[in-house]
Design an enzyme around this catalytic site. Structure first.
Site, PDB file in Angstrom:
ATOM      1  N   ASN A 180       0.799  -1.236   0.000  1.00  0.00           N
ATOM      2  CA  ASN A 180       0.000   0.000   0.000  1.00  0.00           C
ATOM      3  C   ASN A 180       0.830   1.284   0.000  1.00  0.00           C
ATOM      4  O   ASN A 180       0.347   2.315  -0.463  1.00  0.00           O
ATOM      5  CB  ASN A 180      -1.022  -0.008   1.154  1.00  0.00           C
ATOM      6  CG  ASN A 180      -0.389  -0.203   2.506  1.00  0.00           C
ATOM      7  OD1 ASN A 180       0.785  -0.567   2.604  1.00  0.00           O
ATOM      8  ND2 ASN A 180      -1.149   0.048   3.547  1.00  0.00           N
ATOM      9  N   LYS A 203      12.745  -6.521   0.792  1.00  0.00           N
ATOM     10  CA  LYS A 203      11.887  -7.248  -0.156  1.00  0.00           C
ATOM     11  C   LYS A 203      10.536  -6.545  -0.222  1.00  0.00           C
ATOM     12  O   LYS A 203       9.773  -6.567   0.735  1.00  0.00           O
ATOM     13  CB  LYS A 203      11.667  -8.702   0.291  1.00  0.00           C
ATOM     14  CG  LYS A 203      10.979  -9.516  -0.806  1.00  0.00           C
ATOM     15  CD  LYS A 203      10.405 -10.814  -0.312  1.00  0.00           C
ATOM     16  CE  LYS A 203       9.067 -10.652   0.333  1.00  0.00           C
ATOM     17  NZ  LYS A 203       8.003 -10.100  -0.532  1.00  0.00           N
ATOM     18  N   GLY A 255       2.899  -5.708   7.201  1.00  0.00           N
ATOM     19  CA  GLY A 255       1.958  -6.538   6.463  1.00  0.00           C
ATOM     20  C   GLY A 255       0.856  -7.039   7.374  1.00  0.00           C
ATOM     21  O   GLY A 255       0.553  -6.423   8.405  1.00  0.00           O
ATOM     22  N   THR A 259       0.737 -13.047   8.439  1.00  0.00           N
ATOM     23  CA  THR A 259       2.134 -13.171   7.985  1.00  0.00           C
ATOM     24  C   THR A 259       3.081 -12.739   9.104  1.00  0.00           C
ATOM     25  O   THR A 259       4.140 -13.340   9.302  1.00  0.00           O
ATOM     26  CB  THR A 259       2.388 -12.323   6.723  1.00  0.00           C
ATOM     27  OG1 THR A 259       1.387 -12.611   5.760  1.00  0.00           O
ATOM     28  CG2 THR A 259       3.741 -12.595   6.120  1.00  0.00           C
ATOM     29  N   GLU A 277       4.813  -4.268  11.953  1.00  0.00           N
ATOM     30  CA  GLU A 277       3.780  -3.249  11.709  1.00  0.00           C
ATOM     31  C   GLU A 277       2.633  -3.961  11.017  1.00  0.00           C
ATOM     32  O   GLU A 277       2.702  -4.231   9.817  1.00  0.00           O
ATOM     33  CB  GLU A 277       4.341  -2.135  10.816  1.00  0.00           C
ATOM     34  CG  GLU A 277       5.386  -1.269  11.487  1.00  0.00           C
ATOM     35  CD  GLU A 277       4.811  -0.398  12.584  1.00  0.00           C
ATOM     36  OE1 GLU A 277       3.577  -0.267  12.684  1.00  0.00           O
ATOM     37  OE2 GLU A 277       5.602   0.146  13.362  1.00  0.00           O
ATOM     38  N   GLU A 403     -10.605  -6.673   9.214  1.00  0.00           N
ATOM     39  CA  GLU A 403     -10.023  -5.669   8.329  1.00  0.00           C
ATOM     40  C   GLU A 403     -10.473  -5.933   6.890  1.00  0.00           C
ATOM     41  O   GLU A 403     -10.329  -7.049   6.385  1.00  0.00           O
ATOM     42  CB  GLU A 403      -8.498  -5.751   8.425  1.00  0.00           C
ATOM     43  CG  GLU A 403      -7.784  -4.589   7.780  1.00  0.00           C
ATOM     44  CD  GLU A 403      -6.258  -4.722   7.858  1.00  0.00           C
ATOM     45  OE1 GLU A 403      -5.746  -5.848   7.716  1.00  0.00           O
ATOM     46  OE2 GLU A 403      -5.597  -3.690   8.038  1.00  0.00           O
TER      47      GLU A 403
END
Ligand code: NAD
Length: 506
Positions: A180, A203, A255, A259, A277, A403
């Site tokens: 994003n 990455k 992410g 994950t 985060e 979300e």
């Protein structure tokens, strides 16, 4: 006219990577240069056979191909970062700062070009993309300033002996980013890491691989040692190779929660520190004594930036019952007026989504939530959606609990402060929260009870780089931005100095 980004040779310093396009439909940008970068230049991967399509969200066409990095490439990138660390970590803070400031200058001079590439790859509006590039530059400037301030303590001990502490870098840090804010995330992770004397392998998300490599080139042009910031492309396999790599000292991840848990598990095998985060489902509390016009503006900022694909979005909008009808009327009117379309046009306020979101049934759709088909036929394959306001929402609905990561605002009604605080905190996440009220005591009382890492009073979704950002609960670990981040990218060494004889007990 076809604009090309095709050079495989190094371009002279300060040359833009692609000629500017003023709107998506005026010409296509093709990206044929390799997107991996280590040891000072762009690289192809041996995994060419696995190459994946990267799409332009505004049109749905294939923008370029991604060559995921395997074990060989990841090793080369980490090796290159190790070699850069040898030089960089020995430089003084002032020397590092000088190079970082030069990188910030280059970013400023290429603002438009970087922003346009971000739009082409991510789909957000050019207005927002420019602000993201500014945020990246400011972050690098801010940490360049802090690079010279890293210092330890001097501690007096009995008999004239003493100890001192040194703040030392960790080594090769890994950054893994979401799609994003591709350029901004790469800068937010690399700037504090480099300021502290580390090197980095970054990455990006395989969905948005284009602009992080531009940042790596910029550091190189600014005079950084070869290999200081490296970029490896790929998805979860490449990410997991990085997390497990024995020469990696730290992993900083942005992410999803799911994950993030895997990253933490992988890093734990090597007892590596992590910064996480992660996602959010943040509440925005609007009390009846708030300035309604401002509260409506706040709710729009809390929900529709970057097509609603913002981790800190205040998607649960709790409005006190007395002002609910007035609020809903105004917010729907303003939402319907948001201009959707070609993200490179100055007038566009909402561009294309990165992927197809899903909407929940149950709540009342007050407006939006439908596919939007632009009149320009070149944009018809793009991923557009009208921003959505859901009314009559209740706490049990999936749209309120999970979300969505799209332009969907859920409006809920509340009566008392105590009630809304309980409901606002009733979530496993805790990234952000907001409160609109004119009562200064209420504002601070409410914020004191909100379980969230970033709280906004009478505003929402501002992220100045001087201020720490990060989540409570399952929204993450550690912080980005602000002075505290130095502690996440460095370690303390304590040195004891004996000025007399060893006091031996044997
Ligand atoms: P994601 O978790 O799917 O992917 C993020 C990154 O992790 C990508 O680069 C991906 O390739 C990589 N990855 C995936 N599986 C991996 C694995 N097993 N090992 C190593 N790497 C792996 O998230 P996304 O869809 O790219 O981004 C959306 C999510 O990110 C949302 O939940 C959003 O809230 C969150 N987000 C949080 C912040 C924040 O600062 N808190 C900022 C932006 C986005």
């Amino acid at each position: 006219m076809l604009q090309r980004l095709a050079a495989t040779q190094r371009r002279p310093a300060a040359a833009p990577l692609a000629a500017a396009v003023r709107c998506i439909s005026s010409g296509s940008v093709d990206i044929t240069v390799p997107l991996n970068f280590w040891a000072g230049r762009r690289r192809t991967s041996k995994e060419k056979c696995n190459k994946e399509n990267v799409y332009e969200p505004a049109t749905g066409r294939v923008l370029c191909h991604l060559e995921p990095c395997g074990a060989v490439e990841v090793d080369e990138a980490v090796e290159s970062a190790k070699s850069a660390f040898g030089h960089w970590s020995k430089m003084s803070g002032m020397e590092r700062a000088r190079i970082m400031i030069e990188a910030a200058h280059i970013i400023e001079s290429r603002r438009e070009n970087i922003a346009e590439m971000e739009v082409v790859n991510n789909g957000k509006s050019i207005t927002e993309a420019r602000l993201d590039v500014d945020s990246a530059r400011l972050c690098i400037e801010y940490y360049a300033g802090l690079a010279c301030t890293l210092a330890g303590q001097h501690i007096q001990l009995p008999g004239g002996s003493f100890a001192y502490t040194r703040r030392e870098p960790l080594g090769v840090c890994v950054g893994i980013g979401a799609w994003n804010y591709p350029f901004q995330i790469a800068a937010w992770k690399s700037a504090p890491a480099l300021a502290c004397g580390n090197s980095m392998v970054f990455k990006p998300s395989p969905v948005t691989p284009v602009t992080a490599v531009m940042l790596a080139e910029i550091y190189a042009e600014a005079g950084a040692p070869e290999g200081l910031l490296n970029v490896v492309q790929g998805g979860q396999e490449t990410g997991s190779l990085l997390c497990h790599h024995p020469d990696v000292a730290k992993v900083s991840f942005t992410g999803s929660v799911s994950t993030g848990k895997k990253i933490m598990e992988m890093a734990s095998k090597g007892v590596k520190p992590v910064t996480l985060e992660l996602g959010g489902k943040s509440p925005l509390l609007i009390f009846q004594d708030s300035d309604l016009e401002n509260a409506v503006r706040g709710a729009l900022m809390a929900n529709f930036l970057s097509q609603g694909q913002v981790c800190s979005n205040g998607t649960r909008v709790f409005v006190q019952k007395n002002i609910l009808p007035e609020f809903v009327e105004e917010v729907v009117k303003r939402t319907q007026a948001i201009e959707i379309g070609d993200p490179l046009l100055e007038s566009t306020r909402m561009g294309a989504l990165v992927n197809q979101p899903h909407l929940e049934k149950g709540a009342t759709v007050l407006c939006g939530g439908e596919p939007f088909v632009p009149s320009d036929h070149k944009l018809r394959g793009g991923y557009y959606m009208t921003p959505c306001v859901l009314g009559d929402c209740t706490d049990e609905m999936t749209c309120v609990k999970e979300e969505i990561f799209g332009p969907v605002m859920s409006v809920l009604s509340f009566e008392t402060e105590e009630e809304v605080l309980h409901r606002a905190n009733n979530t496993t996440m805790g990234l952000a929260a907001g409160v609109f009220t004119r009562d200064v005591m209420r504002a601070h009382r409410v914020v004191g009870h909100l379980k969230a890492g970033s709280c906004f009073i009478n505003n929402y979704n501002i992220t100045p780089v001087e201020v720490p950002f990060g989540g409570f609960k399952m929204s993450g670990i550690g912080r980005e931005n602000g002075q505290v981040t130095v502690e996440h990218y460095s370690q303390l060494k304590t040195v004891f100095v004996e000025m007399g004889d060893v006091d031996c007990l044997f």
